[in-house]
Design a protein around this motif. Sequence first.
Motif, PDB file in Angstrom:
ATOM      1  N   ILE A  20       0.840  -1.203   0.000  1.00  0.00           N
ATOM      2  CA  ILE A  20       0.000   0.000   0.000  1.00  0.00           C
ATOM      3  C   ILE A  20       0.875   1.254   0.000  1.00  0.00           C
ATOM      4  CG2 ILE A  20      -1.651   1.341   1.379  1.00  0.00           C
ATOM      5  CD1 ILE A  20      -2.924  -1.385   2.127  1.00  0.00           C
ATOM      6  N   ALA A  21       1.970   1.236   0.743  1.00  0.00           N
ATOM      7  CA  ALA A  21       2.896   2.379   0.761  1.00  0.00           C
ATOM      8  C   ALA A  21       3.491   2.603  -0.625  1.00  0.00           C
ATOM      9  CB  ALA A  21       3.995   2.151   1.793  1.00  0.00           C
ATOM     10  N   LYS A  22       3.790   1.522  -1.345  1.00  0.00           N
ATOM     11  CA  LYS A  22       4.341   1.635  -2.703  1.00  0.00           C
ATOM     12  C   LYS A  22       3.320   2.277  -3.641  1.00  0.00           C
ATOM     13  CE  LYS A  22       4.736  -2.076  -5.311  1.00  0.00           C
ATOM     14  NZ  LYS A  22       5.164  -3.342  -5.914  1.00  0.00           N
ATOM     15  N   ILE A  23       2.065   1.863  -3.506  1.00  0.00           N
ATOM     16  CA  ILE A  23       1.005   2.447  -4.328  1.00  0.00           C
ATOM     17  C   ILE A  23       0.831   3.922  -3.983  1.00  0.00           C
ATOM     18  CG2 ILE A  23      -1.476   2.423  -4.821  1.00  0.00           C
ATOM     19  CD1 ILE A  23      -1.345  -0.648  -4.276  1.00  0.00           C
ATOM     20  N   THR A  24       0.798   4.236  -2.709  1.00  0.00           N
ATOM     21  CA  THR A  24       0.643   5.626  -2.261  1.00  0.00           C
ATOM     22  C   THR A  24       1.775   6.486  -2.797  1.00  0.00           C
ATOM     23  OG1 THR A  24      -0.487   4.870  -0.275  1.00  0.00           O
ATOM     24  CG2 THR A  24       0.368   7.115  -0.243  1.00  0.00           C
ATOM     25  N   LYS A  25       2.988   5.969  -2.754  1.00  0.00           N
ATOM     26  CA  LYS A  25       4.136   6.707  -3.291  1.00  0.00           C
ATOM     27  C   LYS A  25       3.956   6.938  -4.800  1.00  0.00           C
ATOM     28  CE  LYS A  25       9.166   6.817  -3.214  1.00  0.00           C
ATOM     29  NZ  LYS A  25       9.259   8.219  -2.926  1.00  0.00           N
ATOM     30  N   GLY A  26       3.388   5.959  -5.485  1.00  0.00           N
ATOM     31  CA  GLY A  26       3.142   6.095  -6.921  1.00  0.00           C
ATOM     32  C   GLY A  26       2.112   7.151  -7.261  1.00  0.00           C
ATOM     33  N   LEU A  27       1.312   7.556  -6.270  1.00  0.00           N
ATOM     34  CA  LEU A  27       0.295   8.584  -6.484  1.00  0.00           C
ATOM     35  C   LEU A  27       0.788   9.981  -6.132  1.00  0.00           C
ATOM     36  CD1 LEU A  27      -2.858   6.725  -5.144  1.00  0.00           C
ATOM     37  CD2 LEU A  27      -2.206   7.119  -7.525  1.00  0.00           C
ATOM     38  N   GLU A  28       2.001  10.088  -5.625  1.00  0.00           N
ATOM     39  CA  GLU A  28       2.553  11.414  -5.306  1.00  0.00           C
ATOM     40  C   GLU A  28       2.875  12.153  -6.603  1.00  0.00           C
ATOM     41  OE1 GLU A  28       5.916  10.773  -2.746  1.00  0.00           O
ATOM     42  OE2 GLU A  28       4.662  10.120  -1.083  1.00  0.00           O
ATOM     43  N   GLY A  29       2.781  13.453  -6.544  1.00  0.00           N
ATOM     44  CA  GLY A  29       3.086  14.275  -7.713  1.00  0.00           C
ATOM     45  C   GLY A  29       1.857  14.461  -8.584  1.00  0.00           C
ATOM     46  N   PRO A  30       2.055  15.055  -9.756  1.00  0.00           N
ATOM     47  CA  PRO A  30       0.922  15.323 -10.655  1.00  0.00           C
ATOM     48  C   PRO A  30       0.200  14.038 -11.049  1.00  0.00           C
ATOM     49  CG  PRO A  30       2.865  16.510 -11.367  1.00  0.00           C
ATOM     50  CD  PRO A  30       3.307  15.575 -10.287  1.00  0.00           C
ATOM     51  N   ARG A  31      -1.135  14.142 -11.096  1.00  0.00           N
ATOM     52  CA  ARG A  31      -1.955  13.002 -11.483  1.00  0.00           C
ATOM     53  C   ARG A  31      -2.873  13.329 -12.656  1.00  0.00           C
ATOM     54  NH1 ARG A  31      -5.219  10.950  -6.826  1.00  0.00           N
ATOM     55  NH2 ARG A  31      -5.488  13.153  -6.421  1.00  0.00           N
ATOM     56  N   LYS A  32      -2.659  14.469 -13.284  1.00  0.00           N
ATOM     57  CA  LYS A  32      -3.450  14.862 -14.453  1.00  0.00           C
ATOM     58  C   LYS A  32      -2.509  15.419 -15.514  1.00  0.00           C
ATOM     59  CE  LYS A  32      -7.725  16.195 -12.111  1.00  0.00           C
ATOM     60  NZ  LYS A  32      -8.673  17.308 -11.892  1.00  0.00           N
ATOM     61  N   VAL A  33      -2.933  15.278 -16.753  1.00  0.00           N
ATOM     62  CA  VAL A  33      -2.198  15.873 -17.860  1.00  0.00           C
ATOM     63  C   VAL A  33      -3.191  16.670 -18.695  1.00  0.00           C
ATOM     64  CG1 VAL A  33      -2.440  13.829 -19.360  1.00  0.00           C
ATOM     65  CG2 VAL A  33      -0.552  15.422 -19.745  1.00  0.00           C
ATOM     66  N   LYS A  34      -2.784  17.858 -19.093  1.00  0.00           N
ATOM     67  CA  LYS A  34      -3.621  18.710 -19.937  1.00  0.00           C
ATOM     68  C   LYS A  34      -3.070  18.633 -21.358  1.00  0.00           C
ATOM     69  CE  LYS A  34      -4.788  22.008 -16.324  1.00  0.00           C
ATOM     70  NZ  LYS A  34      -4.785  23.412 -15.917  1.00  0.00           N
ATOM     71  N   VAL A  35      -3.967  18.523 -22.321  1.00  0.00           N
ATOM     72  CA  VAL A  35      -3.542  18.499 -23.719  1.00  0.00           C
ATOM     73  C   VAL A  35      -4.241  19.614 -24.473  1.00  0.00           C
ATOM     74  CG1 VAL A  35      -3.011  16.030 -23.779  1.00  0.00           C
ATOM     75  CG2 VAL A  35      -5.293  16.800 -24.372  1.00  0.00           C
ATOM     76  N   GLY A  36      -3.610  20.078 -25.501  1.00  0.00           N
ATOM     77  CA  GLY A  36      -4.156  21.151 -26.322  1.00  0.00           C
ATOM     78  C   GLY A  36      -3.234  22.350 -26.292  1.00  0.00           C
ATOM     79  N   PHE A  37      -3.646  23.372 -25.562  1.00  0.00           N
ATOM     80  CA  PHE A  37      -2.888  24.618 -25.473  1.00  0.00           C
ATOM     81  C   PHE A  37      -2.776  25.023 -24.008  1.00  0.00           C
ATOM     82  CE2 PHE A  37      -5.212  24.272 -29.412  1.00  0.00           C
ATOM     83  CZ  PHE A  37      -4.227  24.484 -30.372  1.00  0.00           C
ATOM     84  N   PRO A  38      -2.096  24.223 -23.163  1.00  0.00           N
ATOM     85  CA  PRO A  38      -2.008  24.538 -21.736  1.00  0.00           C
ATOM     86  C   PRO A  38      -1.362  25.898 -21.491  1.00  0.00           C
ATOM     87  CG  PRO A  38      -1.039  22.382 -22.205  1.00  0.00           C
ATOM     88  CD  PRO A  38      -1.346  23.032 -23.516  1.00  0.00           C
ATOM     89  N   ALA A  39      -1.783  26.552 -20.434  1.00  0.00           N
ATOM     90  CA  ALA A  39      -1.265  27.879 -20.084  1.00  0.00           C
ATOM     91  C   ALA A  39       0.257  27.870 -20.036  1.00  0.00           C
ATOM     92  CB  ALA A  39      -1.817  28.321 -18.736  1.00  0.00           C
ATOM     93  N   GLY A  40       0.839  28.854 -20.679  1.00  0.00           N
ATOM     94  CA  GLY A  40       2.285  29.006 -20.671  1.00  0.00           C
ATOM     95  C   GLY A  40       3.012  28.161 -21.696  1.00  0.00           C
ATOM     96  N   LYS A  41       2.299  27.322 -22.426  1.00  0.00           N
ATOM     97  CA  LYS A  41       2.944  26.442 -23.404  1.00  0.00           C
ATOM     98  C   LYS A  41       2.763  26.917 -24.841  1.00  0.00           C
ATOM     99  CE  LYS A  41       4.485  22.706 -21.153  1.00  0.00           C
ATOM    100  NZ  LYS A  41       5.630  21.912 -21.515  1.00  0.00           N
TER     101      LYS A  41
END
Length: 164
Positions: A20-41
């Motif tokens: 469970i700790a390994k899974i939890t660690k895998g969920l740290e950080g960004p969990r979404k990705v934006k596609v198209g014309f993301p702000a600043g890109k």
Amino acid sequence: MAAIRAKVTHRHRGDLAKHIAKITKGLEGPRKVKVGFPAGKADKDVVSIAIWNHFGTSRGIPPRPFVTIAMFKARAEVRMNLRKIAEATVVQGIPVSRQLPKLGAYGAGKIQDQIASNTPPPNAPSTIRQKGSSGTLIDTGRMRQSVTWALDAGTSVPSAGSKK
């Protein structure tokens, strides 16, 4: 946003808490990705052009919802990729944030393909004369080339030791 439902059966031999700790660690950080014309890109003028073409204008540009169409067409593949990401995180402990760039590149490519596909309705005769082509959504190719992706840093999970 699509929700993924999963039935989890623990087949891992050994310490469940460590797994469970390994899974939890895998969920740290960004969990979404934006596609198209993301702000600043993308340049602001390219973003404006994309908005005008996607939604249309009161000055005669008809709506050609190329982002919506691309994501609708790719929905089964996106769901399959999301399942693979979830499985790799749960089974192998591969962080979601490490897997999202591939999904972002896939989504951006689908939007670029849709832009190149001559999304209806057709251009007006005056637009065809001005551009010298009948292809919709592409004049110089700048908007298509500006399609990209970015990790959404605002969706991270705090690590076990952090306070929120």
